[in-house]
Design a protein around this motif. Structure first.
Motif, mmCIF file in Angstrom:
data_model
loop_
_atom_site.group_PDB
_atom_site.id
_atom_site.type_symbol
_atom_site.label_atom_id
_atom_site.label_comp_id
_atom_site.label_asym_id
_atom_site.label_seq_id
_atom_site.Cartn_x
_atom_site.Cartn_y
_atom_site.Cartn_z
ATOM 1 N N ASP A 94 0.832 -1.203 0.000
ATOM 2 C CA ASP A 94 0.000 0.000 0.000
ATOM 3 C C ASP A 94 0.870 1.258 0.000
ATOM 4 O OD1 ASP A 94 -2.655 1.272 0.236
ATOM 5 O OD2 ASP A 94 -1.917 1.897 2.210
ATOM 6 N N GLN A 95 1.885 1.295 0.853
ATOM 7 C CA GLN A 95 2.794 2.449 0.900
ATOM 8 C C GLN A 95 3.473 2.664 -0.452
ATOM 9 O OE1 GLN A 95 5.696 2.335 4.105
ATOM 10 N NE2 GLN A 95 4.201 1.381 5.468
ATOM 11 N N SER A 96 3.916 1.580 -1.053
ATOM 12 C CA SER A 96 4.605 1.657 -2.334
ATOM 13 C C SER A 96 3.678 2.174 -3.428
ATOM 14 C CB SER A 96 5.157 0.284 -2.715
ATOM 15 O OG SER A 96 5.773 0.320 -3.963
ATOM 16 N N GLU A 97 2.442 1.699 -3.436
ATOM 17 C CA GLU A 97 1.474 2.140 -4.442
ATOM 18 C C GLU A 97 1.165 3.622 -4.287
ATOM 19 O OE1 GLU A 97 -3.137 1.190 -5.500
ATOM 20 O OE2 GLU A 97 -1.838 -0.509 -5.059
ATOM 21 N N LYS A 98 0.995 4.067 -3.052
ATOM 22 C CA LYS A 98 0.727 5.491 -2.809
ATOM 23 C C LYS A 98 1.908 6.351 -3.233
ATOM 24 C CE LYS A 98 -2.668 4.840 0.809
ATOM 25 N NZ LYS A 98 -2.956 4.909 2.250
ATOM 26 N N ALA A 99 3.125 5.903 -2.938
ATOM 27 C CA ALA A 99 4.313 6.660 -3.322
ATOM 28 C C ALA A 99 4.427 6.752 -4.845
ATOM 29 C CB ALA A 99 5.564 6.017 -2.728
ATOM 30 N N LEU A 100 4.156 5.650 -5.537
ATOM 31 C CA LEU A 100 4.206 5.650 -6.995
ATOM 32 C C LEU A 100 3.148 6.584 -7.572
ATOM 33 C CD1 LEU A 100 5.244 4.607 -9.700
ATOM 34 C CD2 LEU A 100 3.651 2.688 -9.474
ATOM 35 N N THR A 101 1.947 6.545 -7.020
ATOM 36 C CA THR A 101 0.872 7.421 -7.482
ATOM 37 C C THR A 101 1.258 8.880 -7.320
ATOM 38 O OG1 THR A 101 -0.786 5.753 -6.929
ATOM 39 C CG2 THR A 101 -1.571 8.006 -7.185
ATOM 40 N N LEU A 102 1.818 9.228 -6.173
ATOM 41 C CA LEU A 102 2.242 10.613 -5.947
ATOM 42 C C LEU A 102 3.362 11.022 -6.892
ATOM 43 C CD1 LEU A 102 2.163 10.834 -2.053
ATOM 44 C CD2 LEU A 102 0.652 11.997 -3.678
ATOM 45 N N ARG A 103 4.292 10.090 -7.157
ATOM 46 C CA ARG A 103 5.395 10.382 -8.073
ATOM 47 C C ARG A 103 4.866 10.648 -9.480
ATOM 48 N NH1 ARG A 103 8.416 6.607 -5.974
ATOM 49 N NH2 ARG A 103 8.037 5.013 -7.528
ATOM 50 N N VAL A 104 3.941 9.825 -9.930
ATOM 51 C CA VAL A 104 3.371 10.009 -11.269
ATOM 52 C C VAL A 104 2.553 11.294 -11.320
ATOM 53 C CG1 VAL A 104 1.709 9.061 -12.922
ATOM 54 C CG2 VAL A 104 3.382 7.549 -11.846
ATOM 55 N N TRP A 105 1.722 11.516 -10.299
ATOM 56 C CA TRP A 105 0.866 12.697 -10.278
ATOM 57 C C TRP A 105 1.690 13.981 -10.272
ATOM 58 C CZ3 TRP A 105 -3.685 13.864 -11.779
ATOM 59 C CH2 TRP A 105 -4.286 15.043 -11.393
ATOM 60 N N SER A 106 2.840 13.967 -9.621
ATOM 61 C CA SER A 106 3.674 15.170 -9.572
ATOM 62 C C SER A 106 4.220 15.548 -10.948
ATOM 63 C CB SER A 106 4.836 14.983 -8.589
ATOM 64 O OG SER A 106 5.791 14.071 -9.105
ATOM 65 N N ARG A 107 4.196 14.622 -11.876
ATOM 66 C CA ARG A 107 4.692 14.883 -13.232
ATOM 67 C C ARG A 107 3.597 15.385 -14.176
ATOM 68 N NH1 ARG A 107 8.439 9.482 -13.886
ATOM 69 N NH2 ARG A 107 9.880 10.035 -12.239
ATOM 70 N N VAL A 108 2.361 15.356 -13.722
ATOM 71 C CA VAL A 108 1.233 15.797 -14.549
ATOM 72 C C VAL A 108 1.116 17.311 -14.424
ATOM 73 C CG1 VAL A 108 -1.277 15.656 -14.856
ATOM 74 C CG2 VAL A 108 0.029 13.602 -14.254
ATOM 75 N N SER A 109 1.105 17.987 -15.568
ATOM 76 C CA SER A 109 1.018 19.453 -15.544
ATOM 77 C C SER A 109 -0.375 19.885 -15.088
ATOM 78 C CB SER A 109 1.305 20.021 -16.934
ATOM 79 O OG SER A 109 0.248 19.706 -17.815
ATOM 80 N N ASP A 110 -0.463 21.138 -14.634
ATOM 81 C CA ASP A 110 -1.746 21.675 -14.165
ATOM 82 C C ASP A 110 -2.787 21.660 -15.275
ATOM 83 O OD1 ASP A 110 -0.705 22.096 -11.650
ATOM 84 O OD2 ASP A 110 -0.243 24.208 -12.000
ATOM 85 N N ASP A 111 -2.360 21.969 -16.495
ATOM 86 C CA ASP A 111 -3.272 21.987 -17.636
ATOM 87 C C ASP A 111 -3.858 20.595 -17.894
ATOM 88 O OD1 ASP A 111 -4.531 23.117 -20.023
ATOM 89 O OD2 ASP A 111 -3.038 21.932 -21.128
ATOM 90 N N VAL A 112 -3.003 19.603 -17.868
ATOM 91 C CA VAL A 112 -3.462 18.229 -18.097
ATOM 92 C C VAL A 112 -4.366 17.780 -16.951
ATOM 93 C CG1 VAL A 112 -2.707 15.818 -18.285
ATOM 94 C CG2 VAL A 112 -1.502 17.610 -19.546
ATOM 95 N N ALA A 113 -4.019 18.124 -15.729
ATOM 96 C CA ALA A 113 -4.845 17.755 -14.576
ATOM 97 C C ALA A 113 -6.236 18.381 -14.694
ATOM 98 C CB ALA A 113 -4.170 18.205 -13.288
ATOM 99 N N GLU A 114 -6.289 19.630 -15.102
ATOM 100 C CA GLU A 114 -7.577 20.303 -15.266
ATOM 101 C C GLU A 114 -8.431 19.601 -16.326
ATOM 102 O OE1 GLU A 114 -9.189 24.641 -16.715
ATOM 103 O OE2 GLU A 114 -7.321 24.567 -15.578
ATOM 104 N N ARG A 115 -7.807 19.215 -17.450
ATOM 105 C CA ARG A 115 -8.544 18.501 -18.500
ATOM 106 C C ARG A 115 -9.018 17.142 -18.009
ATOM 107 N NH1 ARG A 115 -4.077 19.634 -22.555
ATOM 108 N NH2 ARG A 115 -4.101 17.391 -22.782
ATOM 109 N N MET A 116 -8.191 16.470 -17.221
ATOM 110 C CA MET A 116 -8.601 15.165 -16.679
ATOM 111 C C MET A 116 -9.813 15.314 -15.769
ATOM 112 S SD MET A 116 -4.871 13.449 -15.861
ATOM 113 C CE MET A 116 -5.508 12.419 -14.592
ATOM 114 N N PHE A 117 -9.774 16.306 -14.871
ATOM 115 C CA PHE A 117 -10.898 16.521 -13.965
ATOM 116 C C PHE A 117 -12.170 16.889 -14.730
ATOM 117 C CE2 PHE A 117 -7.561 17.446 -10.634
ATOM 118 C CZ PHE A 117 -7.769 16.245 -9.955
ATOM 119 N N THR A 118 -12.020 17.647 -15.808
ATOM 120 C CA THR A 118 -13.175 17.992 -16.641
ATOM 121 C C THR A 118 -13.784 16.733 -17.249
ATOM 122 O OG1 THR A 118 -12.247 20.169 -17.138
ATOM 123 C CG2 THR A 118 -13.946 19.344 -18.632
#
Length: 106
Positions: A66-90
């Motif tokens: 679980d810790q490893s999965e959360k760390a990987l998710t945070l690492r990947v998410w930190s590489r997503v630009s704000d613009d892409v994140a906004e489009r994903m949420f839309t």
């Protein structure tokens, strides 16, 4: 017997450290619980710590995965630009409960 073998009982701190070690060293490349468990048992032996009961071993392995999965998710998410994140949420907002897009199409 512990005095003779030099092993000690697995305490709470030992379990937490083992889960951290697994998460940072083993779970990065191995996601199968049986293999993570084998690595944990080898690590405990090297550290001269008596393996805990089966259910506690499973909890340590589960925590590490679980810790490893959360760390990987945070690492990947930190590489997503704000613009892409906004489009994903839309796109997510446009999904209905059944998973189909609710947006009108021409």
């Amino acid at each position: 017997m512990r005095a003779f073998t030099g092993f000690r009982e697995c305490g709470v701190e030992d379990a937490e450290k083992a889960a951290e070690w697994l998460s940072g060293d083993v779970c990065l490349s191995e996601r199968r619980a049986d293999r993570v468990r084998a690595a944990l048992l080898a690590h405990l032996k090297d550290e001269r710590i008596e393996p805990p009961a089966k259910q506690r071993l499973q909890r340590i392995v589960g925590s590490a995965l679980d810790q490893s999965e959360k760390a990987l998710t945070l690492r990947v998410w930190s590489r997503v630009s704000d613009d892409v994140a906004e489009r994903m949420f839309t796109l997510i907002e446009r999904r209905g409960e059944d998973g189909a897009e609710t947006e009108d199409r021409d």
